[in-house]
Design a protein around this motif. Structure first.
Motif, PDB file in Angstrom:
ATOM      1  N   ILE A 268      40.720 -13.601 -41.177  1.00  0.00           N
ATOM      2  CA  ILE A 268      40.112 -14.421 -41.757  1.00  0.00           C
ATOM      3  C   ILE A 268      38.366 -13.738 -41.627  1.00  0.00           C
ATOM      4  O   ILE A 268      37.948 -13.518 -42.459  1.00  0.00           O
ATOM      5  N   GLN A 269      38.028 -13.405 -40.479  1.00  0.00           N
ATOM      6  CA  GLN A 269      36.690 -12.950 -40.168  1.00  0.00           C
ATOM      7  C   GLN A 269      36.516 -11.755 -40.834  1.00  0.00           C
ATOM      8  O   GLN A 269      35.553 -11.284 -41.930  1.00  0.00           O
ATOM      9  N   GLY A 270      37.623 -11.202 -41.033  1.00  0.00           N
ATOM     10  CA  GLY A 270      37.737  -9.312 -41.236  1.00  0.00           C
ATOM     11  C   GLY A 270      37.649  -9.244 -42.842  1.00  0.00           C
ATOM     12  O   GLY A 270      37.056  -8.823 -43.168  1.00  0.00           O
ATOM     13  N   TRP A 271      38.314 -10.372 -43.750  1.00  0.00           N
ATOM     14  CA  TRP A 271      38.507 -10.417 -44.894  1.00  0.00           C
ATOM     15  C   TRP A 271      36.916 -11.227 -45.790  1.00  0.00           C
ATOM     16  O   TRP A 271      36.714 -10.479 -46.552  1.00  0.00           O
TER      17      TRP A 271
ATOM     18  N   GLY B 163      38.193 -13.382 -32.736  1.00  0.00           N
ATOM     19  CA  GLY B 163      39.014 -13.147 -33.108  1.00  0.00           C
ATOM     20  C   GLY B 163      39.127 -11.950 -32.628  1.00  0.00           C
ATOM     21  O   GLY B 163      38.207 -10.737 -32.087  1.00  0.00           O
ATOM     22  N   LYS B 164      40.099 -11.167 -32.887  1.00  0.00           N
ATOM     23  CA  LYS B 164      40.677  -9.340 -32.682  1.00  0.00           C
ATOM     24  C   LYS B 164      41.817  -9.750 -33.704  1.00  0.00           C
ATOM     25  O   LYS B 164      42.132  -9.585 -33.988  1.00  0.00           O
ATOM     26  N   ILE B 165      41.363  -8.129 -33.992  1.00  0.00           N
ATOM     27  CA  ILE B 165      41.975  -7.031 -35.349  1.00  0.00           C
ATOM     28  C   ILE B 165      43.181  -6.533 -34.370  1.00  0.00           C
ATOM     29  O   ILE B 165      43.844  -6.113 -33.517  1.00  0.00           O
TER      30      ILE B 165
ATOM     31  N   ASP C 219      44.224 -15.676 -31.631  1.00  0.00           N
ATOM     32  CA  ASP C 219      43.377 -14.837 -31.635  1.00  0.00           C
ATOM     33  C   ASP C 219      43.174 -14.139 -32.788  1.00  0.00           C
ATOM     34  O   ASP C 219      42.227 -14.222 -33.304  1.00  0.00           O
ATOM     35  N   GLU C 220      44.290 -13.505 -33.460  1.00  0.00           N
ATOM     36  CA  GLU C 220      45.019 -11.950 -34.404  1.00  0.00           C
ATOM     37  C   GLU C 220      44.181 -12.909 -35.617  1.00  0.00           C
ATOM     38  O   GLU C 220      43.987 -11.967 -36.488  1.00  0.00           O
ATOM     39  N   SER C 221      44.921 -14.613 -35.714  1.00  0.00           N
ATOM     40  CA  SER C 221      44.686 -14.813 -37.331  1.00  0.00           C
ATOM     41  C   SER C 221      42.909 -14.460 -37.316  1.00  0.00           C
ATOM     42  O   SER C 221      42.549 -14.670 -38.666  1.00  0.00           O
ATOM     43  N   ARG C 222      42.200 -14.979 -36.853  1.00  0.00           N
ATOM     44  CA  ARG C 222      40.518 -15.340 -36.464  1.00  0.00           C
ATOM     45  C   ARG C 222      39.810 -13.563 -37.061  1.00  0.00           C
ATOM     46  O   ARG C 222      39.284 -13.958 -38.276  1.00  0.00           O
ATOM     47  N   GLY C 223      40.493 -13.130 -36.662  1.00  0.00           N
ATOM     48  CA  GLY C 223      40.420 -11.779 -37.280  1.00  0.00           C
ATOM     49  C   GLY C 223      40.369 -10.921 -38.453  1.00  0.00           C
ATOM     50  O   GLY C 223      39.225 -11.009 -38.601  1.00  0.00           O
TER      51      GLY C 223
END
Length: 302
Positions: free
Chosen positions: A257-260, A37-39, A251-255
């Motif tokens: 979720i994975q970031g947290w 994803g992406k931030i 894309d932003e959601s995946r970034g």
């Protein structure tokens, strides 16, 4: 990824069949935890002000009878396509300023005859002081094109969903423009930043907090939910809702979720423990805003 996620998903599958054209949520959930994803750049558009400056800004705006709202400099608002209204006075914040300072050697020997080496010069070349400067304005002091705050989705009725779920939406009263929205779960209340980059995704995220994260929210094993799990759960709900309704932001959601979650191990654990909760909340939000609810259906309890 563990085998628990698909199993938990199928436990909820029958309840979600009523949502028309629903994609495969089991696959989507796995993608949210594993696909790149992406931030979002929306989290860094504004300067991050200190807590002291945020309080200082809030006090000044309240004293002037102005609504609390995101703050920025005159030039920053101009970059964002907004102009400060005529007659509006800037608010003062504390900012650092570098002033030239003499080295100790120069003070003792006199600047005219000093032969100070480069290292000593560097150490005595300047110092930072903090002063009040009137350079900032709140969003409520600006004017420009209307910002897209309201969420209009043909297949889903926002007002209906909020009413059915007994969630209220209020004014966004933070000075931090990078915060996209917030929720007060115990009061089932939320607010969306009028400058939010993707207000529909933020709305689903904050609705999920209201449904899932009251003060008593616990994991299946009885432990209190930590913040990283709460954020990952809320954004997973937003991810499923956006995917189901064909909205941007995956894309932003995946970034997010994975970031947290931070690691594959945490993602695996999250998938096993939170999948059923995420599916239930997403289903409840989508059903609450559909014509089916208008016909008298009641949402399944979480």
């Amino acid at each position: 990824m563990g085998h628990g996620v698909p199993f938990l998903f199928h436990q909820k599958e029958n309840a979600m069949q009523e949502i028309s054209n629903r994609p495969d949520w089991g696959k989507l959930f796995l993608d949210a935890l594993s696909c790149p994803g992406k931030i979002s750049e929306a989290y860094s558009v504004f300067h991050e002000y200190s807590l002291g400056n945020a309080i200082l800004a809030a006090l000044q705006l309240t004293a002037r009878g102005l609504q609390l709202s995101p703050i920025a400099s005159f030039n920053k608002w101009k970059q964002l396509g907004r102009c400060v209204q005529k007659g509006q006075k800037a608010i003062a914040l504390v900012m650092p300023v570098t002033v030239k300072a003499k080295s100790k050697d120069e003070d003792e020997r006199g600047a005219a005859n000093a032969e100070v080496d480069a290292n000593t010069q560097a150490k005595g070349s300047g110092r930072t002081i903090f002063i009040l400067k009137n350079n900032w304005f709140a969003l409520s002091q600006t004017e420009g094109a209307e910002y897209a705050h309201e969420v209009v989705i043909p297949e889903w009725d926002k007002a209906l969903a909020l009413s059915v779920l007994e969630i209220t939406e209020g004014h966004f009263n933070l000075t931090d423009g990078n915060t996209q929205g917030y929720a007060v779960p115990n009061e089932k209340r939320l607010a969306i930043n009028p400058l939010a980059a993707m207000p529909w995704k933020t709305l689903f995220h904050e609705m999920a907090h209201c449904l899932m994260h009251s003060k008593e929210a616990q994991m299946a094993d009885g432990n209190v939910l930590p913040r990283d799990i709460k954020e990952a759960e809320a954004e997973s709900v937003a991810y499923l809702c956006c995917a189901t309704l064909g909205l941007p932001g995956l894309d932003e959601s995946r970034g997010y979720i994975q970031g947290w979650l931070g690691s594959k191990e945490r993602s695996d654990e999250f998938g096993k423990k939170s999948a059923a909760r995420v599916f239930s909340a997403a289903n409840k939000i989508l059903k609450a805003g559909t014509e089916a609810v208008k016909a008298g259906e009641v949402c399944d309890e979480q």
